[in-house]
Structures are given as C-alpha cells and as structure tokens.
Design a protein around this motif. Structure first.
Motif, PDB file in Angstrom:
ATOM      1  N   SER A 150       0.812  -1.192   0.000  1.00  0.00           N
ATOM      2  CA  SER A 150       0.000   0.000   0.000  1.00  0.00           C
ATOM      3  C   SER A 150       0.853   1.252   0.000  1.00  0.00           C
ATOM      4  O   SER A 150       1.798   1.382   0.763  1.00  0.00           O
ATOM      5  CB  SER A 150      -0.914   0.019   1.224  1.00  0.00           C
ATOM      6  N   ALA A 151       0.521   2.194  -0.882  1.00  0.00           N
ATOM      7  CA  ALA A 151       1.118   3.522  -0.839  1.00  0.00           C
ATOM      8  C   ALA A 151       0.083   4.468  -0.247  1.00  0.00           C
ATOM      9  O   ALA A 151      -0.002   5.629  -0.580  1.00  0.00           O
ATOM     10  CB  ALA A 151       1.531   3.968  -2.235  1.00  0.00           C
ATOM     11  N   GLY A 152      -0.729   3.922   0.646  1.00  0.00           N
ATOM     12  CA  GLY A 152      -1.752   4.675   1.336  1.00  0.00           C
ATOM     13  C   GLY A 152      -1.794   4.233   2.781  1.00  0.00           C
ATOM     14  O   GLY A 152      -0.764   4.106   3.432  1.00  0.00           O
ATOM     15  N   PRO A 153      -2.965   3.906   3.306  1.00  0.00           N
ATOM     16  CA  PRO A 153      -3.059   3.575   4.726  1.00  0.00           C
ATOM     17  C   PRO A 153      -2.549   2.197   5.097  1.00  0.00           C
ATOM     18  O   PRO A 153      -2.357   1.905   6.259  1.00  0.00           O
ATOM     19  CB  PRO A 153      -4.577   3.670   4.996  1.00  0.00           C
ATOM     20  N   GLY A 154      -2.337   1.294   4.152  1.00  0.00           N
ATOM     21  CA  GLY A 154      -1.847  -0.045   4.493  1.00  0.00           C
ATOM     22  C   GLY A 154      -2.742  -1.116   3.928  1.00  0.00           C
ATOM     23  O   GLY A 154      -3.963  -1.004   3.954  1.00  0.00           O
ATOM     24  N   ALA A 155      -2.143  -2.189   3.401  1.00  0.00           N
ATOM     25  CA  ALA A 155      -2.913  -3.290   2.819  1.00  0.00           C
ATOM     26  C   ALA A 155      -2.441  -4.590   3.433  1.00  0.00           C
ATOM     27  O   ALA A 155      -1.256  -4.812   3.608  1.00  0.00           O
ATOM     28  CB  ALA A 155      -2.726  -3.334   1.293  1.00  0.00           C
ATOM     29  N   LEU A 156      -3.394  -5.438   3.786  1.00  0.00           N
ATOM     30  CA  LEU A 156      -3.043  -6.716   4.395  1.00  0.00           C
ATOM     31  C   LEU A 156      -2.709  -7.738   3.326  1.00  0.00           C
ATOM     32  O   LEU A 156      -3.538  -8.038   2.473  1.00  0.00           O
ATOM     33  CB  LEU A 156      -4.200  -7.237   5.259  1.00  0.00           C
ATOM     34  N   PRO A 157      -1.495  -8.295   3.325  1.00  0.00           N
ATOM     35  CA  PRO A 157      -1.106  -9.296   2.325  1.00  0.00           C
ATOM     36  C   PRO A 157      -1.537 -10.691   2.766  1.00  0.00           C
ATOM     37  O   PRO A 157      -0.859 -11.341   3.536  1.00  0.00           O
ATOM     38  CB  PRO A 157       0.421  -9.185   2.291  1.00  0.00           C
ATOM     39  N   ASP A 158      -2.691 -11.146   2.287  1.00  0.00           N
ATOM     40  CA  ASP A 158      -3.159 -12.453   2.707  1.00  0.00           C
ATOM     41  C   ASP A 158      -2.646 -13.560   1.802  1.00  0.00           C
ATOM     42  O   ASP A 158      -2.858 -14.721   2.064  1.00  0.00           O
ATOM     43  CB  ASP A 158      -4.694 -12.493   2.772  1.00  0.00           C
ATOM     44  N   ARG A 159      -1.951 -13.191   0.714  1.00  0.00           N
ATOM     45  CA  ARG A 159      -1.388 -14.205  -0.166  1.00  0.00           C
ATOM     46  C   ARG A 159      -0.008 -13.738  -0.607  1.00  0.00           C
ATOM     47  O   ARG A 159       0.158 -12.603  -1.031  1.00  0.00           O
ATOM     48  CB  ARG A 159      -2.264 -14.428  -1.413  1.00  0.00           C
ATOM     49  N   GLU A 160       0.967 -14.626  -0.529  1.00  0.00           N
ATOM     50  CA  GLU A 160       2.295 -14.336  -1.074  1.00  0.00           C
ATOM     51  C   GLU A 160       2.668 -15.484  -1.991  1.00  0.00           C
ATOM     52  O   GLU A 160       3.482 -16.319  -1.664  1.00  0.00           O
ATOM     53  CB  GLU A 160       3.329 -14.156   0.040  1.00  0.00           C
ATOM     54  N   ARG A 161       1.990 -15.565  -3.121  1.00  0.00           N
ATOM     55  CA  ARG A 161       2.275 -16.620  -4.080  1.00  0.00           C
ATOM     56  C   ARG A 161       2.385 -15.984  -5.458  1.00  0.00           C
ATOM     57  O   ARG A 161       1.787 -14.943  -5.724  1.00  0.00           O
ATOM     58  CB  ARG A 161       1.161 -17.661  -4.066  1.00  0.00           C
ATOM     59  N   PRO A 162       3.151 -16.580  -6.354  1.00  0.00           N
ATOM     60  CA  PRO A 162       3.296 -15.988  -7.684  1.00  0.00           C
ATOM     61  C   PRO A 162       1.986 -16.048  -8.458  1.00  0.00           C
ATOM     62  O   PRO A 162       1.303 -17.063  -8.462  1.00  0.00           O
ATOM     63  CB  PRO A 162       4.363 -16.864  -8.343  1.00  0.00           C
ATOM     64  N   ARG A 163       1.636 -14.936  -9.102  1.00  0.00           N
ATOM     65  CA  ARG A 163       0.512 -14.959 -10.041  1.00  0.00           C
ATOM     66  C   ARG A 163       1.021 -14.983 -11.471  1.00  0.00           C
ATOM     67  O   ARG A 163       0.261 -15.227 -12.400  1.00  0.00           O
ATOM     68  CB  ARG A 163      -0.405 -13.756  -9.811  1.00  0.00           C
ATOM     69  N   ALA A 164       2.318 -14.717 -11.617  1.00  0.00           N
ATOM     70  CA  ALA A 164       2.970 -14.783 -12.927  1.00  0.00           C
ATOM     71  C   ALA A 164       4.473 -14.710 -12.689  1.00  0.00           C
ATOM     72  O   ALA A 164       4.923 -14.628 -11.541  1.00  0.00           O
ATOM     73  CB  ALA A 164       2.502 -13.631 -13.815  1.00  0.00           C
ATOM     74  N   HIS A 165       5.248 -14.776 -13.766  1.00  0.00           N
ATOM     75  CA  HIS A 165       6.700 -14.620 -13.684  1.00  0.00           C
ATOM     76  C   HIS A 165       7.136 -13.702 -14.824  1.00  0.00           C
ATOM     77  O   HIS A 165       6.530 -13.695 -15.897  1.00  0.00           O
ATOM     78  CB  HIS A 165       7.419 -15.970 -13.796  1.00  0.00           C
ATOM     79  N   ILE A 166       8.180 -12.905 -14.559  1.00  0.00           N
ATOM     80  CA  ILE A 166       8.713 -11.984 -15.555  1.00  0.00           C
ATOM     81  C   ILE A 166      10.201 -12.258 -15.722  1.00  0.00           C
ATOM     82  O   ILE A 166      10.928 -12.377 -14.727  1.00  0.00           O
ATOM     83  CB  ILE A 166       8.506 -10.516 -15.129  1.00  0.00           C
ATOM     84  N   ALA A 167      10.658 -12.359 -16.960  1.00  0.00           N
ATOM     85  CA  ALA A 167      12.076 -12.573 -17.235  1.00  0.00           C
ATOM     86  C   ALA A 167      12.769 -11.229 -17.414  1.00  0.00           C
ATOM     87  O   ALA A 167      12.330 -10.395 -18.217  1.00  0.00           O
ATOM     88  CB  ALA A 167      12.254 -13.434 -18.480  1.00  0.00           C
ATOM     89  N   PHE A 168      13.844 -11.013 -16.660  1.00  0.00           N
ATOM     90  CA  PHE A 168      14.650  -9.796 -16.750  1.00  0.00           C
ATOM     91  C   PHE A 168      16.048 -10.158 -17.230  1.00  0.00           C
ATOM     92  O   PHE A 168      16.585 -11.212 -16.885  1.00  0.00           O
ATOM     93  CB  PHE A 168      14.760  -9.107 -15.392  1.00  0.00           C
ATOM     94  N   ASP A 169      16.656  -9.239 -17.990  1.00  0.00           N
ATOM     95  CA  ASP A 169      18.033  -9.408 -18.416  1.00  0.00           C
ATOM     96  C   ASP A 169      18.949  -9.292 -17.196  1.00  0.00           C
ATOM     97  O   ASP A 169      18.865  -8.323 -16.430  1.00  0.00           O
ATOM     98  CB  ASP A 169      18.392  -8.345 -19.450  1.00  0.00           C
TER      99      ASP A 169
END
Length: 213
Positions: free
Chosen positions: A87-106
């Motif tokens: 959150s860049a505001g009041p705060g967000a509760l992270p109830d999941r920490e699992r990948p929803r996708a993957h990104i390849a970086f150089d």
C-alpha cells in the motif's frame, strides 16, 4: 508444508531446541515455541526468517518467505510476480504471497540497477496514491529483499507494519540508528526518527513499471 511445519521438522531432525533458536534471533526464550505451537506471531519477521533460513541452510520460502527468482539462462532471471500489494496509502493486508505470474529480466540490466541476490527479487503491485507522483496506484515494483537490514540507506523501501505491507521513502540517520519514513505525496503524514531496529524492512524498490493508457 507450511512455514511452522517446516520449522518444527527442522528443529526435530537437527536436534535443536526452541529456546536456543529464540536466543539466536534475539528474541525471548519462548518466542519460537509460541510461533510454532500457538501461531503467535502469525508470521516470522523478515530478519528472523532470514537468520533461521541461513542457520538451517534452507530457502527462506520454507519459512514463509516469497518464492525465489530463478535463472532462466545465463543471461536472464525469472522473477516471481507476487499476488500481493504494497500500500502507498493507509496499508494493505497481504493475505497471499504466491506468484501470479513470472517476468524474465536481463541479468546484466538487473546488475546495472544495483540488484543484489537475484534469488531475493520479486515484483508486487502498488496500491494507493501516497507515493505519487513517483509511484502510482497499480504500478509494478521490483523489490530486492537482499537490500535491507544493515544495508539500508536512503531510498524507497517496502516495509511490513502490523502484518500490512507499505511502500515509503526512508531517510537514514546512521549516527542515531534511526530513519524518517515519509510519503512523496505531501498530503500524507510521515513518521520522523523511528528506531531502525523497530522497522521490519522487506526490501528496497529498485525499479517500477506501469501501464500506459
């Protein structure tokens, strides 16, 4: 296995004891036992998890950390895009920490960004407007979880506060071992002179991307 089951199994298999491990991470003697048996705290703090994973020589993911980035080739790194917001505001509760996708970086590009341990990179989305105009709601940020703890310096970081993830700008006072936490959007208040050891740093923001249009 979940994090508590993993940790309990490691303790049993390697002949460790709860009190000794609690002292190892600088906690009271009952801390690890309460975490495993009573679920208090709900999750290990970032630095506690890092110390225990290093001690047992296992991935942080085993103890509740996010998945590690994987090398695709010698020149590319696959970074997990976690299903969680900071959150860049009041705060967000992270109830999941699992990948929803993957990104390849150089890999070379990541090094030029100053990214540290590639295995500790992940991307999460920004929620809220308190870091505007630097970061906007919906931006994807690349977080270097190896750049925290003793390495902390002035910059934008993801922090965990009361089980919520927030993204803020830190200004470090090394002499006083304190930091000032503020938003780039002046409408939001900041927190001056916070003790460094009272902050649960997740990692440094090294890059941001956003959708245009």
């Amino acid at each position: 296995m979940d994090a508590r089951t993993h940790l309990e199994r490691l303790i049993r298999e390697r002949g460790e004891d709860y009190a000794g491990l609690s002292r190892l991470i600088g906690r009271n003697a009952a801390y690890v036992q309460q975490y495993i048996k009573r679920g208090i705290p709900r999750r290990l703090a970032e630095e506690d998890r890092r110390l225990l994973a290093r001690y047992f020589e296992v991935p942080e993911e085993w103890l509740g950390g996010p998945p590690a980035a994987l090398e695709l080739t010698e020149s590319h790194v696959v970074v997990p895009q976690l299903d969680v917001g900071a959150s860049a505001g009041p705060g967000a509760l992270p109830d999941r920490e699992r990948p929803r996708a993957h990104i390849a970086f150089d890999a070379g590009w990541l090094r030029r960004l100053g990214a540290g341990d590639f295995r500790k990179l992940s991307t999460i989305r920004v929620e809220g407007d308190s870091m505007a105009p630097t970061l906007a709601d919906g931006d994807e940020i690349l977080v270097d979880r190896s750049d925290a703890g003793e390495r902390v310096r002035d910059g934008i970081y993801v922090l965990r506060m009361d089980e919520a993830l927030i993204v803020k700008r830190l200004s470090v006072n090394p002499a006083a071992r304190s930091v000032s936490i503020r938003s780039d959007n002046e409408v939001y208040p900041g927190w001056p002179d916070c003790p460094l050891n009272a902050i649960d740093l997740v990692g440094r923001v090294v890059w941001a991307g956003r959708r245009i249009g």
